[in-house]
Motif scaffolding. Structure first.
Motif, mmCIF file in Angstrom:
data_model
loop_
_atom_site.group_PDB
_atom_site.id
_atom_site.type_symbol
_atom_site.label_atom_id
_atom_site.label_comp_id
_atom_site.label_asym_id
_atom_site.label_seq_id
_atom_site.Cartn_x
_atom_site.Cartn_y
_atom_site.Cartn_z
ATOM 1 N N LEU A 91 -42.404 -57.195 -12.276
ATOM 2 C CA LEU A 91 -43.745 -56.446 -12.773
ATOM 3 C C LEU A 91 -44.944 -57.083 -11.900
ATOM 4 O O LEU A 91 -45.788 -56.275 -11.468
ATOM 5 C CB LEU A 91 -43.951 -56.409 -14.339
ATOM 6 N N THR A 92 -44.953 -58.211 -12.060
ATOM 7 C CA THR A 92 -46.328 -58.774 -11.210
ATOM 8 C C THR A 92 -46.221 -58.323 -9.674
ATOM 9 O O THR A 92 -47.429 -58.110 -9.187
ATOM 10 C CB THR A 92 -46.188 -60.356 -11.334
ATOM 11 N N ASP A 93 -45.041 -58.527 -9.065
ATOM 12 C CA ASP A 93 -45.048 -57.897 -7.733
ATOM 13 C C ASP A 93 -45.291 -56.674 -7.546
ATOM 14 O O ASP A 93 -45.900 -56.160 -6.764
ATOM 15 C CB ASP A 93 -43.441 -58.168 -7.074
ATOM 16 N N HIS A 94 -44.759 -55.721 -8.363
ATOM 17 C CA HIS A 94 -45.065 -54.215 -8.516
ATOM 18 C C HIS A 94 -46.641 -54.073 -8.679
ATOM 19 O O HIS A 94 -46.980 -53.126 -8.029
ATOM 20 C CB HIS A 94 -44.221 -53.703 -9.683
ATOM 21 N N ILE A 95 -47.107 -54.698 -9.608
ATOM 22 C CA ILE A 95 -48.793 -54.625 -9.698
ATOM 23 C C ILE A 95 -49.418 -55.023 -8.370
ATOM 24 O O ILE A 95 -50.333 -54.243 -8.278
ATOM 25 C CB ILE A 95 -49.299 -55.514 -11.137
ATOM 26 N N ALA A 96 -49.120 -55.964 -7.967
ATOM 27 C CA ALA A 96 -49.900 -56.447 -6.538
ATOM 28 C C ALA A 96 -49.463 -55.498 -5.724
ATOM 29 O O ALA A 96 -50.420 -54.909 -4.788
ATOM 30 C CB ALA A 96 -49.140 -57.887 -6.204
ATOM 31 N N GLU A 97 -48.183 -54.617 -5.727
ATOM 32 C CA GLU A 97 -48.024 -53.733 -4.623
ATOM 33 C C GLU A 97 -49.184 -52.549 -5.029
ATOM 34 O O GLU A 97 -49.692 -51.754 -4.077
ATOM 35 C CB GLU A 97 -46.623 -53.299 -4.590
ATOM 36 N N LEU A 98 -49.057 -52.130 -6.341
ATOM 37 C CA LEU A 98 -49.882 -50.841 -6.700
ATOM 38 C C LEU A 98 -51.256 -51.534 -6.463
ATOM 39 O O LEU A 98 -52.296 -50.261 -6.104
ATOM 40 C CB LEU A 98 -49.855 -50.877 -8.170
ATOM 41 N N ILE A 99 -51.874 -52.480 -6.494
ATOM 42 C CA ILE A 99 -53.196 -52.900 -6.116
ATOM 43 C C ILE A 99 -53.296 -52.678 -4.597
ATOM 44 O O ILE A 99 -54.503 -52.233 -4.085
ATOM 45 C CB ILE A 99 -53.513 -54.498 -6.399
ATOM 46 N N ARG A 100 -52.617 -53.003 -3.891
ATOM 47 C CA ARG A 100 -52.810 -52.859 -2.318
ATOM 48 C C ARG A 100 -52.788 -51.482 -2.091
ATOM 49 O O ARG A 100 -53.792 -50.904 -1.187
ATOM 50 C CB ARG A 100 -51.578 -53.512 -1.779
ATOM 51 N N THR A 101 -51.959 -50.606 -2.641
ATOM 52 C CA THR A 101 -51.985 -49.083 -2.614
ATOM 53 C C THR A 101 -53.233 -48.414 -2.719
ATOM 54 O O THR A 101 -53.836 -47.551 -2.319
ATOM 55 C CB THR A 101 -50.669 -48.644 -3.259
ATOM 56 N N ARG A 102 -53.905 -49.038 -3.954
ATOM 57 C CA ARG A 102 -55.081 -48.477 -4.539
ATOM 58 C C ARG A 102 -56.229 -48.912 -3.612
ATOM 59 O O ARG A 102 -57.098 -48.143 -3.081
ATOM 60 C CB ARG A 102 -55.392 -49.057 -5.918
#
Length: 122
Positions: A91-102
């Motif tokens: 989940l932490t990795d996914h959140i980081a990817e979402l932040i990069r996408t945002r």
């Protein structure tokens, strides 16, 4: 209790209960006419499953954690903790990817705003 009553008591749909059974997360007995019957502890089980889903866990992951619930021991507890840590890392990795996408979207929006502004001044 029958499936409709369990659903009402646990606050979930009958469809969800059938899915839990298909995934091996919930069990029932069958009457002679094929109707599902559940015991009182099924209400707590369904509530637990709902908390696990709310935490973002998949059916497969929940199934991997159930031995700790069904037969608590030092071994099953350690395995469950390790599995939950893996999920937290995922989940932490996914959140980081979402932040990069945002952030990338923010950049595109800034470019669009600048372009729109240049059209107004031209």
């Amino acid at each position: 209790m029958r499936i409709g009553e369990l659903g009402a008591r646990a606050g979930v749909s009958v469809r969800a209960l059938r899915y839990y059974e298909e995934q091996g997360l919930l069990t029932s007995t069958r009457s002679a006419s094929g109707q599902r019957h559940y015991t009182q502890p099924a209400v707590e089980r369904v509530t637990f499953l709902q908390r696990m889903y709310a935490a973002g866990l998949s059916s497969r992951t929940i199934a991997e954690l159930l031995p700790c619930v069904d037969a608590p021991s030092a071994e099953t507890s350690a395995a469950a903790l390790e599995r939950m840590a893996e999920e937290r890392d995922r989940l932490t990795d996914h959140i980081a990817e979402l932040i990069r996408t945002r952030d990338a979207l923010d950049g595109l929006m800034a470019t669009n705003r600048a372009h729109r502004e240049s059209l107004r001044t031209a």
